[in-house]
Design a protein around this motif. Structure first.
Motif: not given
Ligand code: URA
Length: 430
Positions: A84, A82, A183-184, A165, A187, A168
């Motif tokens: 950011s 993932h 958030s990251i 998400y 998931k 935001r």
């Molecule tokens: N990627 C994500 O999944 N969430 C974030 O908040 C930023 C990047």
């Protein structure tokens, strides 16, 4: 318990308990907490922050807000990656087929664009037919059959993150360590992989503006990963200028395709090789990072990685034929240099804003993306330029957006007389 007290507590810089965080997530998902109340709490978190305990509890509440996948019947090693978020960051599109070409199973749930940064799901959806909303059974079936699947957030996996998400993105609450980490990692926990490489971007085009903040974010995410049984490596990458040449959804797919066919920009290559070598190590294939990089270059050269990408697109119902003639925007306008020298700055944030203004991202939750618009950079930091050289091309479908995009692209470039000092693309590995 009620949401007004919770908002007030965070507004007044107090620590939220696990019960209060769980309450917020479950009631927001069920619709009992409204978007405007959630927006107030998210803004309070953005302004006043969260400690590790709160961030961990928020992550776990979000991860368990829907189903969690168990992929242990597929393989004992399942890889996820993932970012950011960044401008022109098409690394996932290139890297994941490379990883799968080694027979390492890849299970990846990606996000949409957030703020000025692009999202892998929007990029993939620029390919006609590509389905990002597979059922969880199909997701698993694809990993079993071809060793890779790339999907968006389904309603079932971490639905709380999907809602927060999107919220935001429309209330200017993107650059926050607890909000990004939760958030990251929510998931990642829900999607079931047990090895994770995180690309933590840092610089003007990233949510983390300084190396210190990028390191703090990396440490929080690694600690949460460890707690959830996910072996996590964070690679901090420089995002002072956009990654690669193309910014915009279809344009980035085009660049990724070229990269998989061996034509890769140097900065993209450095990041892909670094992350890829770490993944091969995590997968237990080889601990020799330099050797892993060579193996990646070999799978690019022999076409295995490219063929895996095509297999992925086909398997997820994308039109492979379209990849031979990716659609272009109606107008392609060069932006010329009005000064000679060396490119000293190429502000990723400003380029991201220019792309957003052209329609490559969303300003409102319900906005539709214009897949073909964006920016192609002809000159990057350290390049020599003369007056009249083309710095970049603006790709647009709307006449009214062009002037502002050209101005922004010009503003993004800083030209100096002397050649600027070199910097590295990989800032740290945690
Ligand atoms: N990627 C994500 O999944 N969430 C974030 O908040 C930023 C990047």
């Amino acid at each position: 318990m009620n949401i007004l007290d919770i908002i007030a507590k965070k507004r007044d810089k107090k620590e939220l308990s696990k019960e209060e965080i769980d309450y917020f997530i479950s009631k927001y998902i069920s619709g009992e907490i409204t978007d405007y109340q959630a927006a107030a709490l998210v803004m309070a978190i953005y302004i006043n922050g969260m400690n590790y305990e709160e961030t961990k509890n928020l992550t776990l509440a979000m991860a368990h807000s829907g189903k969690t996948l168990d992929l242990s019947d597929i393989s004992k090693t399942i890889i996820d990656k993932h970012s950011s978020g960044g401008v022109g960051d098409k690394v996932t599109l290139i890297l994941m087929p490379i990883v799968a070409s080694f027979g390492i199973p890849v299970a990846k749930m990606s996000g949409r664009g957030l703020g000025i940064t692009g999202g892998t799901i929007d990029k993939l959806e620029s390919i006609p037919g590509y389905k990002t909303d597979l059922s969880l059974d199909e997701f698993k079936k694809n990993i079993k059959e071809i060793g890779i699947s790339l999907i968006g957030q389904t309603e079932n996996l971490a639905p709380a993150d999907k809602k927060i998400y999107a919220l935001r993105d429309t209330i200017s609450c993107t650059e926050s360590i607890p909000l990004i980490a939760s958030s990251i990692m929510s998931k990642k926990i829900a999607a079931g992989a047990n090895k994770l490489v995180l690309e933590v971007t840092c610089g003007s085009g990233a949510f983390m503006k300084t190396k210190e903040d990028a390191e703090t974010l990396s440490k929080v995410m690694s600690k949460i990963g460890e707690l959830a049984g996910i072996e996590t490596v964070c690679v901090i990458t420089n995002m002072e200028q956009p990654i690669g040449k193309n910014i915009g959804n279809a344009l980035e797919v085009e660049e990724a395709l070229k990269a998989l066919q061996g034509e890769m920009e140097e900065d993209v290559k450095e990041i892909v090789l670094c992350l890829g070598a770490q993944i091969i190590k995590l997968a237990g294939i080889s601990t020799d990072i330099e050797k892993n990089k060579e193996m990646i270059l070999e799978n690019l050269k022999n076409g295995k990685a490219y063929r895996k990408f095509i297999e992925l697109i086909e398997k997820q119902h994308g039109n492979v034929e379209y990849l031979n003639h990716i659609e272009k925007a109606k107008q392609i306008i060069p932006v010329k240099a009005d000064k000679s020298g060396y490119v000293e700055k190429l502000r990723a944030e400003t380029i991201g804003r220019a792309a957003l203004g052209l329609g490559a991202g969303r300003v409102k939750k319900e906005d539709k993306i214009d897949y073909t618009c964006g920016i192609v950079l002809e000159k990057k930091i350290w390049d020599k330029v003369s007056v009249g050289d083309t710095l970049a091309y603006v790709h647009s479908n709307k006449e009214e957006n062009i002037e502002e995009a050209i101005e922004k692209v010009k503003e993004a470039y800083g030209i100096a007389e002397k050649e600027p000092e070199r910097y590295v693309d990989i800032l740290n590995i945690i």
